[in-house]
Design an enzyme around this catalytic site. Structure first.
Site, mmCIF file in Angstrom:
data_model
loop_
_atom_site.group_PDB
_atom_site.id
_atom_site.type_symbol
_atom_site.label_atom_id
_atom_site.label_comp_id
_atom_site.label_asym_id
_atom_site.label_seq_id
_atom_site.Cartn_x
_atom_site.Cartn_y
_atom_site.Cartn_z
ATOM 1 N N HIS A 281 8.122 -1.219 1.153
ATOM 2 C CA HIS A 281 8.033 -2.453 0.359
ATOM 3 C C HIS A 281 7.857 -3.664 1.277
ATOM 4 C CE1 HIS A 281 8.740 -0.916 -3.613
ATOM 5 N NE2 HIS A 281 9.956 -0.478 -3.374
ATOM 6 N N HIS B 146 11.749 3.867 2.636
ATOM 7 C CA HIS B 146 11.290 3.392 1.334
ATOM 8 C C HIS B 146 11.258 1.863 1.289
ATOM 9 C CE1 HIS B 146 10.949 3.735 -3.150
ATOM 10 N NE2 HIS B 146 11.475 2.522 -3.070
ATOM 11 N N GLU B 147 12.373 1.251 1.632
ATOM 12 C CA GLU B 147 12.431 -0.220 1.571
ATOM 13 C C GLU B 147 11.528 -0.857 2.620
ATOM 14 O OE1 GLU B 147 13.627 -1.427 -0.982
ATOM 15 O OE2 GLU B 147 14.692 0.379 -1.635
ATOM 16 N N HIS C 145 4.423 -4.152 2.445
ATOM 17 C CA HIS C 145 3.607 -4.700 1.357
ATOM 18 C C HIS C 145 3.729 -6.227 1.327
ATOM 19 C CE1 HIS C 145 2.121 -3.669 -3.001
ATOM 20 N NE2 HIS C 145 1.198 -4.260 -2.266
#
Length: 686
Positions: A472, A468-469, A475
């Site tokens: 990010h 998940h991280e 991104h």
């Protein structure tokens, strides 16, 4: 000699953590605010006609040094704080708020922005990104009181300054409450049910504290396995009550009055701006746009999830009673009996799985996945200063050798680190004046520590958090924008979770799991049967988990949809807000809002629904990977070009449709989660 004021003479102009001392922050930020103020006055009073270059671009360039110093301060305050640093953050925060208000309420500056905005159709060669940046400035000034007058203007600025301090204090209180509790066990009988890996970590914690026996804390790597495995119901209750009463104990760290102040100030701010609620004010700059859309969305998911959640709850109750549990299944029983049910249904446990998820091998597996999808290469370096010895730094390169980003990785819990996991950056990406400024991104987690005898072995959920991280981080790292205000993760809050949640999908794909699940001792791959069990269990208690997540969204929206000042009871208000999703007997006096940092100390006020909103997006997005191949480079390239590289430079739905070719539907999420009911046919956007 203040390093925050000097040119960063470090590799890649990275933050000079080895030179920065606490006493550097306040004088540096004071000076940098003063410098930025002067530039703003110069822009506002420029005798030349307003243009995009001499106004908007000039604002984008202003405050770069201030921004970096501020990022360093507040990132440290989350990841490696102490009382002195917290006091510095408290001192600096209102100064930064006042600086922001001075800029956003500068009438001469806003007049220039308005002139450019109203004449933008006549501007030569304005790109889509420039149009977005210009519109953002115009909206930001309007939404932050540029057209207010007299007392209203001053009151708006005062509210922002006060909120900056209150929200910071809220987070400090939660950290203090988390650190204040420990369960010290000296009798081995009280360890009944706890696997060896949990005992080892607790023994190491005790040793670190110079104590005999075992110590358990409220940090997730300790709290979660204790609640999941301990057979000692009285101890589970003790630990759970400490966790659920954080910020709600009538002491110096009590957050109830802070909540009252925060929600009332937010409501007052919205009123000043002519909005009926803070949610109405916030959502105008979100994909959802209105509280009504959010309410309809989360209510649709609630209706889809409720029957499944009730059946799952009843299933756990039956198992507990069949095994001698007396009375109701309480909140402190849930994790334990759910784990017993999971083991019974799928013959799987963390103890069996963890040896296959060594942190270093999982890291390499995630790096390899990024390589397969996006052609990235990660090279660990010892040349970059770090803020703590446990932090690792990687140089990230394109497959053609071009430098892309620095990536800081900080994995383990510490007394000075906030709970949870997050991605942030120490420098954002931009391409102003043709100078390619590449980002310095950081992933901060609270994973299971290595012990004397074992490396860090992750639970399945921790691997999910890592993915998940890392989403990010992609991104941030892959951003390819010109202007810093829209680069990387500077996107709508209900869009920002798409890249992170998309990455989670690979965790239950056999092709990828087979590559990363390697036993830390034997080097053997996870057996095919165990791999399949993990995949089969992916939707275990999906209804309950959906309802739990929705309860946070209902609570958040309730707090930020008030239409008059709140003067009621904090606990009663929360209970009424989450009642539709609740399944458990009431715990008198308990309140999760007092530790709900996402909405009272972070940026998710009136935005927590965004996690579920983005789940709709990511389920729809991953269906294309499933159709074309989970390592399909053309699909990955399209996602990179149309989403990851674009940041907030265009409207998020336009970016998504350019990638996917269509708007998403809620049906994809329901199908992936196994929450299908014929009565639910809601569209994503209603």
């Amino acid at each position: 000699m203040n390093p925050l004021l000097a040119t960063y003479n470090t590799p890649f102009e990275s933050a000079p953590f080895d030179q920065i001392k606490l006493e550097h922050f306040v004088p540096a930020i004071d000076q940098l605010i003063a410098e930025a103020d002067k530039v703003i006055q110069k822009i506002a009073n420029n005798p030349d006609s307003a243009s995009f270059e001499n106004t908007i671009e000039a604002l984008e360039k202003n405050g770069e040094r201030l921004g970096r110093a501020v990022e360093i301060l507040f990132n440290l305050n989350h990841a490696e704080t102490n009382e002195e640093l917290q006091k510095i953050a408290q001192e600096v925060s209102p100064k930064l708020s006042d600086f922001s208000s001075r800029m956003l309420m500068n009438e001469a500056l806003f007049a220039r922005i308005r002139a450019i905005y109203e004449g933008k159709d006549t501007l030569p060669c304005v790109s889509t990104e420039q149009d977005t940046v210009l519109s953002n400035y115009y909206d930001d000034f309007l939404r932050n009181g540029a057209e207010l007058e007299g007392k209203k203007k001053q009151r708006f600025a005062d509210i922002k300054s006060e909120l900056a301090t209150l929200t910071l204090t809220f987070g400090d209180h939660v950290l203090a409450e988390t650190n204040a509790f420990s369960l010290h066990i000296t009798s081995e009988e009280d360890l009944e049910g706890l696997p060896e890996f949990v005992r080892e970590a607790a023994a190491q914690e005790a040793k670190d504290r110079k104590l005999d026996g075992w110590v358990f804390t409220l940090h997730f790597p300790s709290f979660v396995p204790f609640m999941k495995y301990s057979k000692k119901r009285d101890l589970r209750k003790k630990v759970f009550m400490a966790f659920s009463f954080r910020g709600n104990q009538g002491n110096d760290n009590d957050n109830k009055e802070l909540i009252r102040k925060i929600v009332n100030l937010r409501f007052e701010l919205a009123q000043i701006m002519g909005e009926k609620s803070f949610a109405s004010y916030v959502l105008k700059k979100r994909m959802a746009e209105t509280p009504e859309t959010v309410s309809s969305f989360i209510e649709s998911l609630h209706l889809a999830s409720r029957t499944f959640a009730e059946e799952e709850f009843a299933e756990v109750q039956r198992l507990a009673k069949e095994n001698g549990h007396q009375g109701d299944v309480e909140r402190w029983d849930w994790a334990y009996w759910s784990e017993e049910l999971r083991k019974a249904k799928y013959e799987i446990s963390d103890e069996e799985v963890k040896p296959y998820f060594q942190l270093e091998k999982v890291s390499q597996g995630i790096f390899d996945l990024a390589g397969s999808l996006y052609g990235l290469r990660f090279e660990r370096t010892q040349d970059i200063p770090v803020y703590h010895p446990e932090v690792d730094v990687y140089k990230v390169f394109e497959d053609n050798g071009d430098f892309l980003s620095l990536l800081y990785m900080d994995f383990f819990p510490r007394k000075g680190k906030q709970g949870g996991a997050w991605m942030t950056d120490f420098r954002g990406q931009d391409n102003l004046d043709g100078k390619k400024t590449r980002p310095h991104v950081s992933i901060v987690c609270n994973f299971t520590r290595p012990t004397k005898d074992k490396p860090s072995l992750l639970t399945f959920d921790e691997v999910n958090t890592f993915l998940h991280e890392f989403g990010h981080a992609l991104h941030g790292m892959l951003s390819k924008c010109t202007y810093p205000s829209v680069s990387g993760t500077n996107v709508y809050r209900d869009f920002v979770e798409l890249p992170s949640q998309l990455m989670e999908n690979w965790l239950t794909e056999k092709e990828w799991l087979d590559q990363i699940a390697i036993h830390y001792k034997t080097g053997e791959k996870m057996p095919e049967s165990l791999l399949q069990k993990l995949i089969d269990a992916k939707n275990f208690q999906a209804g309950y988990m959906s309802e739990r997540q929705l309860s946070f969204g209902f609570n958040d929206m309730a707090w930020h949809s008030i239409t008059k000042p709140f003067d009621g009871d904090i606990i009663d208000f929360e209970r009424k807000a989450i009642e539709p999703t609740d399944l458990f007997p009431e715990i008198p006096g308990s309140c999760m809002s007092t530790a709900f940092s996402h909405i009272f100390a972070g940026g998710y006020a009136a935005g927590y629904y965004g996690y579920k909103w983005a789940e709709v997006l990511d389920a729809d997005a991953f269906s294309l990977f499933k159709e074309k191949g989970i390592f399909n480079k053309s699909v990955a390239e399209s996602f990179r070009k149309n989403v990851l590289e674009k940041g907030g430079s265009e409207a998020p739905m336009e970016l998504y449709k350019r990638f996917r070719g269509q708007e998403p539907s809620i049906q994809g999420l329901l199908e992936r989660s196994g929450l299908i009911q014929n009565t639910v046919q809601s569209c994503f956007i209603s």
